[in-house]
Design an enzyme around this catalytic site. Structure first.
Site, short mmCIF file in Angstrom:
data_model
loop_
_atom_site.label_atom_id
_atom_site.label_comp_id
_atom_site.label_asym_id
_atom_site.label_seq_id
_atom_site.Cartn_x
_atom_site.Cartn_y
_atom_site.Cartn_z
N GLU A 66 0.81 -1.23 0.00
CA GLU A 66 0.00 0.00 0.00
C GLU A 66 0.83 1.27 0.00
O GLU A 66 0.53 2.23 -0.71
CB GLU A 66 -0.95 0.02 1.21
N HIS B 280 -11.71 -3.76 8.79
CA HIS B 280 -12.24 -3.52 7.43
C HIS B 280 -13.55 -2.75 7.48
O HIS B 280 -14.42 -2.95 6.65
CB HIS B 280 -12.46 -4.86 6.70
#
Lengths: 343, 328
Positions: B60, B129
């Site tokens: 990321e 999440h």
């Protein structure tokens, strides 16, 4: 436990005959002299920086590269105008070697409106994006994460540019080092990774904080050709950078070049050198890259003692003029503090 | 006007802009054949090929770092971070490079990039999440933060975000992907920084965004039967905030409730209330300003606990009734 010392042979042969080496590399005597001049110019810039700091004329801190001039000169002479430079916080030398105007650099160092960044960046963030100098990042290894993106842009535009990203041994232990090299490897991006291993990340000795040195093995493990060379031998640096650029420019993918050098001064102004001995520093002063190159040029009759003196004076004057330019430049307007937050 | 899903609207904006501008490209994890974790980029690889769809390893920080690098040299990258929770992994390139290089390089760098990030709870994905971390982004000058609630807004705002010369974080609440709404054929854009009144009313202003716009609209419909007229205002862009439209609405209704899914402490509801309190709208308030937010807790897995952690329609109804009856 980390190994205590960098204990690997250099991939380069030591330069002992400047004429012979120059002929191999296609360099003229004038090229060699201008390489030497740039190294002297960097040294004067850095010495002037400490002088100005001592005089209380500098508001912030700085990270100086005395002892590392051969890496800057070798890389700077390889970089073409069309190529991109992505740099780190100890970056004065690379910018000077890639042709940056020292007046604007000194003005930025003193925080003046005429500086490269109009006094907003300072020593740590000198940039000139219009000249493909994409600036220096103050977060260690941030520039390594940016490099694949520049490589992607080059690849999408199908140009023959190269992205040169420079970082130190400290940055090689950040996680993005693996992410970035891996990404450049899988996509054969035109990125040259130049690791300037100066033995210390602030006070952390590279062998103490690294599982294995040199770092070139990490690049090899990711499928990238890696080299470990003497960073105080300017012609060796030039040779390996030239080959690395040819490789990347030809579409063959990234290259990793690790240059062993030494940070003679402390990390920044807060450094009292508690973590290393005077002996160690003095041993490396014996390997001063500028003196080494000067002696090679003298031995090969490429330069005379008189010329050496003249270059010394010329570069001292260039830097004094830069200081004069900077000191006579205006401060930024306070009303403009909010300018450039958004485009 | 044809009705399409929120997911389709975002997909269409990406495709249309990629066709229009060859410097636009996508970069992120599983955005190729898989189509992205929420299917937004399905089919784009087939049309544009790997030269425009850079499908990455799980890296990321370097995805967003690369977007910054590409943007500085004139490309228009659109990075996808699979879940907004992974914002923690990309904060350095976002906050320290994307947001700051223009300023610290004295205006000489431009960073035209978008980072798309699915936000919010409601899918049983638990604490890693499900977060709504918009406030973290709003605290960083140099960034823009866009958070649409309808397919129409999503498409028009995303086109503006891609064309904007600044780094834009584009927040997509994952429960919205399947929602439908009218979207005209043909190109249109919605300017960043302009709020939208989703429902007009006279008794109370609700400032809210993303999925909470829909919960608030349902709540407003419910209380309308009791004669309470609620105005629903969606900022659409959280940074920069359209403070004028908010204060004008509060001056009209005299009451303010801010509803967001993000946790309460230091959430953006506080920013809205502070902006109103230091504006002329302060003198028009007939009741204390209130906020209804997610609880100060990680999002739990169990469906009942997950539901209890963030505002629901019935909570909004209760809060509206309390404010208009001065029983807070």
């Amino acid at each position: 436990m980390g190994s205590n010392k960098i204990n690997a042979a250099y991939d380069n042969e030591e330069t002992t005959d400047a004429r012979k080496k120059a002929a191999e590399l296609g360099l003229t005597n004038e090229d060699l002299v201008s390489m030497y001049e740039v190294m002297v110019e960097i040294r004067h810039f850095e010495e002037m920086a400490t002088t100005l700091y001592g005089l209380g004329k500098v508001h912030g801190t700085m990270h100086l590269s005395i002892g590392q001039e051969a890496v800057a000169a070798g890389a700077g002479f390889t970089l073409q105008d069309k190529d991109y430079l992505i740099n780190h916080h100890r970056g004065h030398g690379h910018f000077i070697a890639s042709g940056a105007d020292v007046n604007k650099m000194m003005a930025e160092f003193l925080g003046k409106e005429t500086g490269f960044c109009h006094g907003r960046g300072g020593s740590m963030h000198i940039a000139d994006v219009t000249a493909n100098n994409l600036g220096a990042q103050g977060i260690v290894a941030a520039q390594i994460a940016m490099a694949p993106g520049v490589g992607i842009a080059i690849k999408m535009r199908k140009t023959d540019q190269v992205a040169l990203v420079i970082f130190g041994d400290g940055a090689a232990n950040r996680g993005v080092f693996l992410e970035s090299l891996n990404m450049s490897s899988i996509w054969d991006l035109p990125v040259v990774y130049l690791c300037e291993n100066n033995h210390y990340g602030m006070s952390a000795e590279v062998g103490r904080v690294s599982g294995k040195v040199p770092f070139k093995d990490r690049a090899e493990a990711l499928g990238i050709p890696g080299y470990f060379i003497d960073g105080n031998d300017v012609l060796a640096v030039y040779e390996f950078m030239k080959n690395a650029f040819s490789h990347a420019r030809s579409g063959s993918g990234p290259v990793f070049v690790e240059t062993e050098t030494y940070r003679i001064l402390g990390h920044s102004k807060s450094d009292r050198n508690l973590y290393r001995t005077k002996d160690e520093i003095n041993q490396w002063k014996e390997k001063d890259p500028i003196i080494r190159f000067r002696d090679l040029l003298l031995e090969a009759d490429i330069i005379t003692v008189k010329q050496v003196d003249e270059i010394e004076k010329k570069m001292a004057k260039v830097i004094e003029d830069a200081v004069e330019f900077a000191e006579n430049s205006p401060e930024p307007n306070i009303e403009d503090v909010m300018e450039w937050v958004y485009a | 006007m044809p009705e399409i899903t929120f997911r389709q609207a975002i997909h269409d904006a990406l495709v249309e802009e990629m066709r229009r501008d060859s410097s636009v490209f996508l970069i992120g994890e599983d955005i190729g054949t898989y189509g992205g974790a929420f299917g937004v980029t399905a089919g784009i690889l087939d049309e544009f090929g790997r030269d425009r769809v850079w499908e990455t390893p799980i890296s990321e920080e370097t995805i967003v770092g690369s977007a910054v690098g590409a943007a500085i040299v004139g490309m228009k990258p659109i990075a996808e971070i699979m879940f907004m929770d992974f914002l923690t992994l990309v904060l350095d390139p976002l906050a320290n490079q994307a947001a700051k290089v223009r300023y610290m390089f004295g205006g000489k760098a431009t960073v035209p990039m978008v980072v798309r990030m699915p936000s919010g709870s409601g899918t049983g994905a638990a604490a890693h999440h499900s977060q709504s971390l918009e406030t973290i982004l709003m605290h960083i000058p140099g960034l823009k933060v866009v958070a649409p609630s309808t397919p129409y807004d999503a498409k028009g705002l995303l086109l503006s975000a891609i064309r904007d010369p600044n780094p834009v974080c584009f927040v997509e609440h994952k429960l919205l992907y399947k929602t439908k709404g009218e979207v005209p054929n043909g190109e249109y854009t919605i300017p960043l920084g302009v709020a939208d009144i989703k429902r007009e009313g006279t008794d109370l202003t609700i400032v809210t965004s993303e999925i909470m716009v829909h919960k608030s609209l349902s709540a407003a419909e419910d209380v309308s039967k009791e004669g309470i007229s609620v105005e629903i205002l969606d900022p659409r862009t959280l940074l920069p905030l359209d403070v004028d439209t908010i204060t004008n609405s509060v001056m009209k209704t005299g009451r303010l409730l801010v509803v967001h899914e993000a946790v309460k402490t230091a959430g953006w509801a506080g920013e809205i209330m502070a902006s109103v309190s230091e504006s002329p709208a302060w003198d028009y308030l007939d009741a204390p300003m209130r906020r209804l937010t997610g609880k100060d807790v990680p999002i739990p897995y169990n469906r009942f606990l997950e539901r209890a952690a963030v505002p629901q329609e019935e909570d909004i109804v209760r809060e509206i009734q309390a404010i208009v009856s001065n029983q807070y």
